[in-house]
Design a protein around this motif. Structure first.
Motif, PDB file in Angstrom:
ATOM      1  N   SER A 178     -32.786  12.795  -1.057  1.00  0.00           N
ATOM      2  CA  SER A 178     -32.971  12.007   0.164  1.00  0.00           C
ATOM      3  C   SER A 178     -31.640  11.718   0.846  1.00  0.00           C
ATOM      4  N   LEU A 179     -30.564  11.556   0.083  1.00  0.00           N
ATOM      5  CA  LEU A 179     -29.241  11.353   0.686  1.00  0.00           C
ATOM      6  C   LEU A 179     -28.801  12.607   1.446  1.00  0.00           C
ATOM      7  N   ILE A 180     -29.048  13.768   0.844  1.00  0.00           N
ATOM      8  CA  ILE A 180     -28.714  15.022   1.531  1.00  0.00           C
ATOM      9  C   ILE A 180     -29.594  15.202   2.766  1.00  0.00           C
ATOM     10  N   MET A 181     -30.856  14.836   2.643  1.00  0.00           N
ATOM     11  CA  MET A 181     -31.769  14.939   3.779  1.00  0.00           C
ATOM     12  C   MET A 181     -31.308  14.030   4.922  1.00  0.00           C
ATOM     13  N   GLY A 182     -30.819  12.833   4.601  1.00  0.00           N
ATOM     14  CA  GLY A 182     -30.308  11.935   5.636  1.00  0.00           C
ATOM     15  C   GLY A 182     -29.115  12.521   6.363  1.00  0.00           C
ATOM     16  N   VAL A 183     -28.232  13.201   5.619  1.00  0.00           N
ATOM     17  CA  VAL A 183     -27.084  13.858   6.253  1.00  0.00           C
ATOM     18  C   VAL A 183     -27.554  14.957   7.201  1.00  0.00           C
ATOM     19  N   ALA A 184     -28.543  15.756   6.758  1.00  0.00           N
ATOM     20  CA  ALA A 184     -29.028  16.862   7.585  1.00  0.00           C
ATOM     21  C   ALA A 184     -29.703  16.353   8.852  1.00  0.00           C
ATOM     22  N   VAL A 185     -30.554  15.334   8.731  1.00  0.00           N
ATOM     23  CA  VAL A 185     -31.266  14.816   9.900  1.00  0.00           C
ATOM     24  C   VAL A 185     -30.292  14.161  10.873  1.00  0.00           C
ATOM     25  N   SER A 186     -29.366  13.368  10.352  1.00  0.00           N
ATOM     26  CA  SER A 186     -28.359  12.755  11.226  1.00  0.00           C
ATOM     27  C   SER A 186     -27.468  13.813  11.867  1.00  0.00           C
TER      28      SER A 186
END
Length: 293
Positions: A178-186
């Motif tokens: 989820s932390l990596i997903m947050g970086v990708a979406v941002s």
């Protein structure tokens, strides 16, 4: 006249808050998807729908928190309410399509690719639909190459998130995903914002209809944030959603334990007598005499 675009009006406050909401939505969505896949006794469609809503609300909330920090120094920005609400619906519905595809079809290359493309295009559509809700005294223009890059980032991020949802089981690994997903979406959001340029019609602020960012976005953000908090409470109080890999395995073994064989039905007196096998005679017993003719 070109307007001066600033996406960091409040410094790092809005990017950090937006990233946190993206991570929260991603984490809740991943755990709900895992819950539907690992526990066959649960209501699968309900958990997948909850996961899709959590991811969609997280992405939408991230976008508009970041937009609170966006300004054009020479113009006043207003937002159209209907388009803003529509962008939230698009985010939830399109993410739901991708989540349901992998939830029922698994992580096969075809299913994962189709779900990732659909979800990525939906996330990009949500972003640019939210940008279309922005009204100001000028024309908003986009660099086509940067827009294409932002769409590609959205597709890759969505595919990676869906892959993580169906392959990652442990709580800590889901948190890292989820932390990596947050970086990708941002990263997709701010890449799309880098494509923006504004050509103003004049130096005046204009008389555009709509609500200001603070009067519209802040109240509208309250609903999705409350939903994410409630979804987080559901996750916290469901023991299966906070188990690690080993606990999941033990739970699965217990769930698959072989039940005891059913008890045999009681026999009737005739069946017990007719089917009885005579045992050895006791020493004091005499054999029955046969009558001679």
């Amino acid at each position: 006249m070109e307007g001066t675009v600033d996406g960091f009006r409040y410094g790092v406050v809005t990017p950090v808050a937006a990233y946190v909401m993206a991570c929260l939505g991603g984490a809740l969505g991943l755990r709900c998807t895992v819950r539907s896949l690992l526990d066959t006794q649960s209501w699968k469609a309900g958990w997948l729908a909850l996961g899709a809503a959590a991811i969609g609300c997280g992405i939408w909330t991230m976008h508009f928190i970041a937009m609170i920090g966006f300004q054009v120094e020479e113009a006043r920005i207003r937002y159209d309410v209907s388009l803003t609400v529509l962008s939230l619906a698009v985010a939830i519905v399109v993410v739901g399509i991708g989540v349901f595809i992998v939830g029922y079809r698994g992580a096969s290359p075809v299913a994962l690719s189709a779900a990732g493309v659909v979800t990525g295009l939906g996330v990009a559509a949500m972003h640019y639909l939210g940008m279309a809700a922005m009204h100001l005294n000028g024309d908003v223009r986009y660099d086509p190459l940067v827009v294409a890059l932002s769409v590609l980032i959205a597709i890759v991020a969505a595919t990676a998130a869906l892959w993580a949802a169906v392959t990652i089981r442990g709580f800590l690994t889901s948190l890292g995903a989820s932390l990596i997903m947050g970086v990708a979406v941002s990263g997709m959001h701010y890449t799309g914002m880098a494509a923006v340029s504004v050509h103003l019609h004049g130096t005046g602020s204009g008389t555009w209809a709509g609500d200001s960012p603070h009067s519209l976005l802040l109240p509208m953000l309250l609903g999705p944030v409350v939903f994410l908090v409630l979804a987080g409470v559901v996750v916290m109080f469901d023991p299966l959603l906070v188990l690690g890999d080993g606990d999941w395995s033990r739970s699965a073994r217990l769930g698959r334990a072989t039940p005891p064989p059913p008890a045999e039905p009681p026999r009737s007196a005739f069946e017990s007598t007719a089917g009885a096998v005579p045992g050895p005679r006791k020493p004091y017993e005499t054999p029955p005499r046969t009558r001679r003719r």
